[in-house]
Design a protein around this motif. Sequence first.
Motif, PDB file in Angstrom:
ATOM      1  N   LEU A 120     -28.490  10.067 -30.818  1.00  0.00           N
ATOM      2  CA  LEU A 120     -27.842  10.597 -29.485  1.00  0.00           C
ATOM      3  C   LEU A 120     -27.272  12.107 -29.611  1.00  0.00           C
ATOM      4  CD1 LEU A 120     -27.670   7.396 -29.048  1.00  0.00           C
ATOM      5  CD2 LEU A 120     -26.137   8.081 -27.412  1.00  0.00           C
ATOM      6  N   HIS A 121     -27.523  12.975 -28.928  1.00  0.00           N
ATOM      7  CA  HIS A 121     -27.004  14.283 -29.050  1.00  0.00           C
ATOM      8  C   HIS A 121     -27.425  15.073 -30.478  1.00  0.00           C
ATOM      9  CE1 HIS A 121     -24.881  13.807 -25.564  1.00  0.00           C
ATOM     10  NE2 HIS A 121     -24.371  12.566 -25.897  1.00  0.00           N
TER      11      HIS A 121
ATOM     12  N   LYS B 294     -29.066  17.696 -30.894  1.00  0.00           N
ATOM     13  CA  LYS B 294     -28.557  19.120 -30.874  1.00  0.00           C
ATOM     14  C   LYS B 294     -27.240  19.462 -30.543  1.00  0.00           C
ATOM     15  CE  LYS B 294     -33.307  20.285 -30.028  1.00  0.00           C
ATOM     16  NZ  LYS B 294     -33.978  21.124 -31.027  1.00  0.00           N
ATOM     17  N   ASN B 295     -26.521  20.303 -30.944  1.00  0.00           N
ATOM     18  CA  ASN B 295     -25.167  20.458 -30.339  1.00  0.00           C
ATOM     19  C   ASN B 295     -24.966  22.019 -30.623  1.00  0.00           C
ATOM     20  OD1 ASN B 295     -24.212  21.390 -33.207  1.00  0.00           O
ATOM     21  ND2 ASN B 295     -25.093  19.609 -33.912  1.00  0.00           N
ATOM     22  N   GLU B 296     -23.595  22.239 -29.741  1.00  0.00           N
ATOM     23  CA  GLU B 296     -23.196  23.734 -29.493  1.00  0.00           C
ATOM     24  C   GLU B 296     -22.868  24.759 -30.790  1.00  0.00           C
ATOM     25  OE1 GLU B 296     -19.715  20.832 -28.508  1.00  0.00           O
ATOM     26  OE2 GLU B 296     -21.813  20.956 -28.566  1.00  0.00           O
TER      27      GLU B 296
ATOM     28  N   SER C 237     -26.359  14.546 -35.738  1.00  0.00           N
ATOM     29  CA  SER C 237     -26.316  13.976 -34.262  1.00  0.00           C
ATOM     30  C   SER C 237     -24.952  13.507 -34.078  1.00  0.00           C
ATOM     31  CB  SER C 237     -27.380  12.741 -34.277  1.00  0.00           C
ATOM     32  OG  SER C 237     -28.452  12.974 -34.261  1.00  0.00           O
ATOM     33  N   LYS C 238     -24.352  13.271 -33.048  1.00  0.00           N
ATOM     34  CA  LYS C 238     -23.035  12.701 -32.369  1.00  0.00           C
ATOM     35  C   LYS C 238     -22.970  11.407 -32.666  1.00  0.00           C
ATOM     36  CE  LYS C 238     -21.725  16.887 -29.714  1.00  0.00           C
ATOM     37  NZ  LYS C 238     -21.281  17.493 -28.757  1.00  0.00           N
TER      38      LYS C 238
ATOM     39  N   THR D  74     -20.801   6.640 -34.784  1.00  0.00           N
ATOM     40  CA  THR D  74     -20.436   7.860 -34.017  1.00  0.00           C
ATOM     41  C   THR D  74     -20.352   8.974 -35.473  1.00  0.00           C
ATOM     42  OG1 THR D  74     -18.060   7.718 -34.302  1.00  0.00           O
ATOM     43  CG2 THR D  74     -19.286   6.960 -32.371  1.00  0.00           C
TER      44      THR D  74
ATOM     45  N   TYR E  11     -15.711  13.048 -35.313  1.00  0.00           N
ATOM     46  CA  TYR E  11     -15.057  14.043 -34.539  1.00  0.00           C
ATOM     47  C   TYR E  11     -13.727  14.585 -34.990  1.00  0.00           C
ATOM     48  CZ  TYR E  11     -14.008  16.617 -30.348  1.00  0.00           C
ATOM     49  OH  TYR E  11     -13.369  17.501 -29.516  1.00  0.00           O
TER      50      TYR E  11
ATOM     51  N   LEU F 249     -18.493   8.639 -26.167  1.00  0.00           N
ATOM     52  CA  LEU F 249     -19.552   8.551 -26.880  1.00  0.00           C
ATOM     53  C   LEU F 249     -19.869   7.099 -26.574  1.00  0.00           C
ATOM     54  CD1 LEU F 249     -19.449  10.561 -30.099  1.00  0.00           C
ATOM     55  CD2 LEU F 249     -21.183  10.764 -28.206  1.00  0.00           C
TER      56      LEU F 249
ATOM     57  N   GLU G  76     -21.392   5.873 -23.637  1.00  0.00           N
ATOM     58  CA  GLU G  76     -22.913   6.218 -23.301  1.00  0.00           C
ATOM     59  C   GLU G  76     -23.827   4.972 -23.376  1.00  0.00           C
ATOM     60  OE1 GLU G  76     -24.501   9.847 -24.490  1.00  0.00           O
ATOM     61  OE2 GLU G  76     -22.446  10.661 -24.805  1.00  0.00           O
TER      62      GLU G  76
END
Length: 122
Positions: free
Chosen positions: A7-8, A10-12, A18-19, A29, A32, A55, A58
């Motif tokens: 999941l995710h 790609k990130n900022e 991945s997140k 996870t 974070y 997260l 989701e």
Amino acid sequence: MSDIEFLHPKNEWNVPISKAAVAGDYFFTWGYGENLDPSDPKPGMRKVFEHLRALLQEKGLTFADVVKVTGLLSSVELFTPYNEVYREYLKEPFPVRTSFCIITEKPLLEVDLIAYRKGLSG
């Protein structure tokens, strides 16, 4: 083809991470983290747990599905407020947990989770 769902990916920050990931009935996870206000660290700590809650949600999970927590804290003085905030989100019977201090320039909390739900991946 892998049975792992990332999941995710790609990130900022354009960092290769991945997140979250689902592997079988397990949900993992990323770690974070938030820099904390040393005079009032709890709001930043809650932000960490709220991010992780999002997260989990989701995939239809809650903190009740969490089986393992790893927490990295920048100071032993943060353990008391961390435990207080931790109890706001995680209830008895508590998940397995590892917490330890790391060296950082600023006050920090970083947390990652492993959750489990039978049938999660399919």
